[in-house]
Scaffold this active site. Structure first.
Site, short mmCIF file in Angstrom:
data_model
loop_
_atom_site.label_atom_id
_atom_site.label_comp_id
_atom_site.label_asym_id
_atom_site.label_seq_id
_atom_site.Cartn_x
_atom_site.Cartn_y
_atom_site.Cartn_z
N ASP A 352 0.84 -1.19 0.00
CA ASP A 352 0.00 0.00 0.00
C ASP A 352 0.88 1.25 0.00
OD1 ASP A 352 -2.71 1.27 0.47
OD2 ASP A 352 -1.67 1.96 2.27
N GLU A 388 1.39 -0.57 -5.07
CA GLU A 388 0.46 0.52 -5.37
C GLU A 388 1.36 1.73 -5.59
OE1 GLU A 388 -3.53 2.59 -3.54
OE2 GLU A 388 -1.85 2.25 -2.19
#
Length: 691
Positions: A352, A388
């Site tokens: 993330d 990401e």
């Protein structure tokens, strides 16, 4: 419990609490603490039994050995040192701290004023010191037994064959009628035979789980009586989230259930990737609580504002940013990752806000120490690595810049596919669409990277579901309690004339056709496809494009309302992908065929090769892509995003494999010189001759 009066000298490595020689070795890092205490509690975690000074520091490490104890021992830490926020130091020995390396966690967390290192409401704010002891309500670490996941049972899917399935552990099974009620919403539920049967029949290879690390809810959510359903607020980086386990708060049982889940999925040939959040913690900004990292060594663990070290750098939008550029923080992340591979059985990670891990004093660096260490790690160098590729900081958009074996979420693919089929947006042209369905070579074809580096998607957990992109043009997030201010504004979508549900059969058909076209594009494109769980059955969230706090039927998959026809279509598309190697080629496509290569060519519906001006003709969307070479039969992908049917010339001998306008039409020979593609549809044709 008979405990000695003092700790024996211990080993400096590994960090955390580990069983050895008939006792437990403790090791903690703090570059700026003057003293660290080990506090031992009874089994309930409510009564402190004794307290020890750890030996040290030596090169920033405090350690000690406690003989005669074993797994199940409950403990916490207290760190002494300067309380000088202006210099980045926030030591407060009145606050019991959770060991960052805790593999099991005791207690139930609740937001209380005494968890803060300063006095809430004090005129001096965070520069004041709160002397209240929070031990009664603090989370505590538990010494854990050692475990090791079996290696032989792991499936090893080649990167070019990956089909990712992004799924929430609880949301998948919570309403599944074929999974026993006691298992719904749990790790065991995700590994139930009914769940595995769905994954296998669908044709996915790898589950990409939303966060499963131990997390806590943000205070604003707690005040509204809500939960962080997605789980992007990790506090325990070595511990499975007990919320998704049958035993509730028992983290030992949660860890065991997670291991059993990965073992069952592996036995079925399915891989497990987990979403990990090594970019921030729940301690928040400089006004947040002191739970673990902040109290142990705030100036080491977090990036601080160079102009005012009393403030945290906020590159995450969550208040603080882990300082992955520091060697000890890098080691912590690697140790955690390795634990999840060797002890918990996972096969890879989705990072993330991944640019945070490559942030140095000079911004993002693809050669940052963390990436170098990750590439050299003997365990982690063999697992799937997914980025990401954006964070909330300046120059945070880094799509295509990650090193080595990283795959990256490619939002350019999402925007192009939606724009092309909805005929709206800046990325709606044929040229942009052609780049995206050939693995975005303009973004990823460098540094020896392969087409599978592009992770293609049309929807993910964050944003509209695929069905909702065809039903809503404005977000409907009022249930989140933030006056509809949260979530992405102006998300690319088309409601086909009516906002929300409708009984109009023409609108329903147009919406279903758009969904099939986007799903087919996703699953037929070069690169790595990622399907968002529920899109294959027409999941709707009623226009909520930020359902992070909706732990309810808004987020859970509604199996009773599943679109079975859409599910059958997705299965069929994935079967075509699996059987046609030209759709998942491991090398970059070329305009001209060469030895062992695959050629790609583009033509208009009349069969003429696309010319420069054709790519820029905004009035026409229909065109065809031809794939040939590699010893396989030639394929043609025919696209018609326009409002009227288009006839495509198909000279030669061809078989129809797929027509998204007629999803149940069986494969058959085409006995005509042209094939009609209905409005908003695509088809796949296969030559009757091999190349």
């Amino acid at each position: 419990m008979n405990l000695p009066a003092h700790l024996a000298p211990g080993c400096h490595a590994p960090f955390g609490a580990h069983l050895r020689d008939g006792g437990v070795n403790y090791s903690v890092y703090s570059a700026h603490a003057s003293r660290i205490e080990l506090c031992i509690f009874d089994a309930s975690g409510t009564r402190e039994i004794c307290r020890y000074d750890l030996h040290g520091p030596l090169l920033g490490v405090f350690c000690g050995f406690l003989p005669g104890v074993g797994a199940g021992l409950v403990y916490g830490l207290r760190a002494h040192g300067p309380y000088q926020p202006e210099h980045g130091h926030r030591f407060n020995p009145h606050k019991l701290l959770l060991d960052p390396y805790a593999r099991e966690i005791a207690g139930q967390f609740g937001w209380r004023a005494e968890h803060h290192g300063y006095v809430l409401g004090h005129p001096e704010g965070a520069r004041s010191l709160d002397a209240r002891d929070n031990a009664m309500h603090a989370l505590k670490a538990v010494v854990a037994d050692a475990h090791r996941a079996p290696e032989a049972a792991r499936p090893r899917t080649p990167p070019q064959d990956l089909v990712l399935y992004e799924v929430h552990v609880k949301g998948f099974s919570m309403r599944h009628p074929d999974i026993p009620a006691a298992l719904r919403g749990t790790y065991a539920g995700l590994a139930h035979p009914a769940a595995i049967a769905h994954f296998k029949a669908l044709g996915v290879t790898t589950l990409s789980l939303l966060p499963v690390h131990y997390c806590v809810d943000e205070p604003a959510l707690a005040e509204r009586g809500m939960k962080n359903y997605w789980g992007y607020n990790t506090l325990g980086f070595f511990c499975a989230n007990p919320r998704w386990a049958r035993a509730g708060s028992d983290t030992r049982a949660a860890n065991a259930e997670f291991r059993a889940m990965t073992a069952a999925l592996h036995a079925a040939g399915l891989e497990v990737v987990i979403d990990v959040v090594y970019n921030h913690t729940p301690e928040g900004n400089e006004f947040g609580p002191t739970l673990s990292f902040r109290g142990l060594d705030h100036a080491t663990w977090y990036r601080l504002d160079p102009g005012d070290r009393s403030r945290c750098e906020n590159l995450t939008g969550c208040g603080n940013t882990l300082n992955a550029a520091h060697p000890v923080v890098t080691q912590f992340v690697l140790d955690s990752l390795r634990h999840w591979v060797t002890d918990m059985g996972v096969d890879g990670f989705r990072f993330d806000l991944a640019p945070v891990l490559g942030r140095t004093a000079h911004g993002f660096d693809a050669a940052a120490p963390f990436f170098t260490a990750l590439a050299q790690d003997p365990v982690l160098s063999h697992v799937h690595l997914i980025a990401e590729p954006w964070d909330a900081g300046v120059d945070g958009y880094q799509v295509g810049r990650f090193p080595g074996r990283f795959m990256e979420w490619n939002d350019k693919f999402r925007d192009s596919v939606r724009g092309f089929w909805f005929r709206k947006g800046a990325a709606s042209g044929r040229g942009e669409f052609a780049r995206r369905i050939t693995a975005s070579s303009d973004v990823f074809h460098h540094g020896q990277r392969a087409p599978w580096a592009s992770i293609n998607f049309v929807s993910v957990h964050d944003g509209y579901t695929l069905a909702d992109t065809t039903r809503y043009e404005g977000k409907h997030n009022h249930a989140n309690g933030e006056d509809n201010r949260d979530g992405r504004d102006q998300e690319l979508a088309r409601n086909f004339g009516v906002e929300g549900e409708t009984a109009d059969p023409a609108i329903i058909e147009a919406r279903q056709r758009a969904q099939r076209a986007m799903l087919a594009t996703l699953l037929l494109a070069q690169g790595t496809p990622m399907l968002c769980a529920g899109d294959e059955i027409g999941k709707t969230q009623r226009g909520n494009n930020n359902a992070y706090c909706q732990d309810n039927e808004t987020s859970w998959l509604d199996w009773d309302a599943a679109d079975r026809d859409l599910l059958a279509f997705v299965r069929r598309i994935l079967e075509v992908r699996r059987t046609e190697p030209l759709l998942r080629h491991a090398q970059w496509l070329h305009a001209h065929r060469h030895a062992h290569g695959v050629a790609v060519s583009w033509c208009l519906p009349n069969g003429h090769a696309m010319q420069h001006h054709d790519w820029h003709d905004a009035g026409q969307g229909a065109f065809a892509c031809a794939l040939s070479g590699g010893g396989a039969a030639e394929l043609r992908l025919l696209f018609n995003p326009d409002a009227m049917p288009v006839d495509f010339d198909v000279v030669g001998s061809w078989h129809l494999l797929i027509d998204s306008a007629h999803p149940t039409l069986p494969s058959h020979p085409i006995n005509a010189s042209h094939y009609t593609i209905e409005a908003g549809a695509l088809a796949v044709l296969q030559s009757a001759r091999e190349n």
